[in-house]
Scaffold this active site. Structure first.
Site, short mmCIF file in Angstrom:
data_model
loop_
_atom_site.label_atom_id
_atom_site.label_comp_id
_atom_site.label_asym_id
_atom_site.label_seq_id
_atom_site.Cartn_x
_atom_site.Cartn_y
_atom_site.Cartn_z
N GLY A 290 0.97 -1.40 0.00
CA GLY A 290 0.08 -0.12 0.01
C GLY A 290 0.88 1.33 0.07
O GLY A 290 0.18 2.29 0.26
N VAL A 291 2.17 1.04 -0.21
CA VAL A 291 2.92 2.35 -0.25
C VAL A 291 2.98 2.93 -1.91
O VAL A 291 2.59 4.16 -2.07
CB VAL A 291 4.17 1.98 0.20
CG1 VAL A 291 5.10 3.31 -0.04
CG2 VAL A 291 4.18 1.64 1.95
N THR A 292 3.82 2.01 -2.70
CA THR A 292 3.97 2.73 -4.01
C THR A 292 2.67 2.65 -4.79
O THR A 292 2.61 3.37 -5.85
CB THR A 292 5.04 1.69 -4.80
OG1 THR A 292 4.45 0.39 -4.70
CG2 THR A 292 6.47 1.97 -4.08
#
EC number: 2.8.1.1
Length: 336
Positions: A290-292
């Site tokens: 769920g970061v990049t």
């Protein structure tokens, strides 16, 4: 006014540059515009990017304070670089360190899941951020940007509009010779009220249901080898690579120039079109944790689409929970 993050740097707001409209500001329309497109064009978005020059001038003018806060959101894989140590050595003057390991749901078995509304509010309030603060986020990654879009999205998902990413990141701040300090920021605590915007967040159950309904397009931001399952997930134990059935691959690195800046809205829009991703339709972004995926949300926002949702659990959760037939890989007989 600015178009998709460009133009007058001192302006906080930008008319939406939607693909269905051609950048005509309200009151300056040419010809007939379909009602839906006209409504979309008239939406006003907060600028998602600020330049290093604009931030440097703000620092020089003494504008940092309750109305403008800067956050260093750097994070690196264990055993590589130490984000907090680097922050203590040098950072943008007045910047506070945003610790992604602290501002998350520590009780979750999945990676970097969102904290509760109260948890987020308490954390950012301790950094001197109120609901009236313009927040600028950067990180020190060599790419120019890595974790900053995640924090940008976190503020937005908790109802905060006035948040921007430093275009080019700390890499270009240093390259351009802007001032740095080793003095930690000690802002006065503020009160922040967080209200979760569930339209920008998708759960495992919603993504699973979407496999049947296909209401949302699903885009994966990881490198192609990890998406295909031909390269391993870095620093992962018990996690094979691969992707969610039906997802399209758009590696987040491709949204950035070689110098670490966000590509232009025109270039970004062409990239979505090349992948047959329709920015006029609902979109979910996913990655490893769920970061990049938030780079996809940022790129779409710069094209005038502010409603991209993030699957917070992403591949890590999907791999551990989803039916095997929904996990696609070229590495292990077609299943991850």
């Amino acid at each position: 006014m600015v178009w998709a993050g460009r133009g007058v740097e001192g302006s906080g707001f930008e008319p939406a540059n939607f693909s269905s409209g051609q950048g005509q500001a309200p009151g300056r329309r040419r010809g007939r515009v379909p009602r839906r497109a006209d409504t979309m064009v008239q939406q006003v978005l907060y600028r998602a990017l600020v330049s290093t020059r604009w931030l440097a001038e703000s620092v020089r003018a003494g504008k940092l304070g309750p109305g403008l806060r800067v956050l260093d959101a750097s994070w690196y894989s264990p055993g590589t670089r130490e984000a907090r140590k680097e922050y203590l050595e040098r950072h943008v003057p007045g910047a506070s360190f945003f610790d992604i390991e602290e501002c998350r749901d520590k009780a979750s078995p999945y990676e970097v899941m969102l904290p509760s509304e109260a948890g987020f509010a308490d954390y950012v309030g301790s950094l001197g951020i109120s609901n009236d603060t313009h927040v600028v986020v950067y990180d020190g990654d060599d790419l120019g940007s890595f974790y900053a879009p995640r924090v940008w999205w976190m503020f937005r998902v908790f109802g905060h509009r006035t948040v921007s990413v430093l275009n080019g990141g700390f890499r270009n701040w240093l390259k351009e010779g802007h001032p740095v300090t080793s003095e930690p920021s000690r802002p006065e605590p503020a009160i922040f009220k967080a209200t979760l915007n569930r339209s920008l967040l998708k759960t495992y159950e919603q993504v699973l249901e979407n496999l049947e309904s296909k209401r949302f397009q699903l885009v994966d931001s990881r490198a192609q080898g990890r998406y295909l399952g031909t390269q391993p997930e870095p620093d992962a134990v018990g996690l094979d690579s691969g992707h969610i059935q039906g997802s399209v691959n758009m590696p987040f690195m491709d949204f950035l120039t070689e110098d670490g800046f966000e590509k232009s809205p025109e270039e970004l829009r062409a990239m979505f079109e090349a992948k047959k991703v329709d920015l006029a339709k609902p979109l979910i972004a996913t990655c490893r944790k769920g970061v990049t995926a938030c780079h996809i949300a940022l790129a779409a926002y710069l094209c005038g689409k502010p409603d991209v949702a993030i699957y917070d659990g992403s591949w890590f959760e999907w791999f551990h929970r989803a039916p095997p037939e929904t996990r696609v890989s070229q590495g292990k007989g077609g299943k991850a």
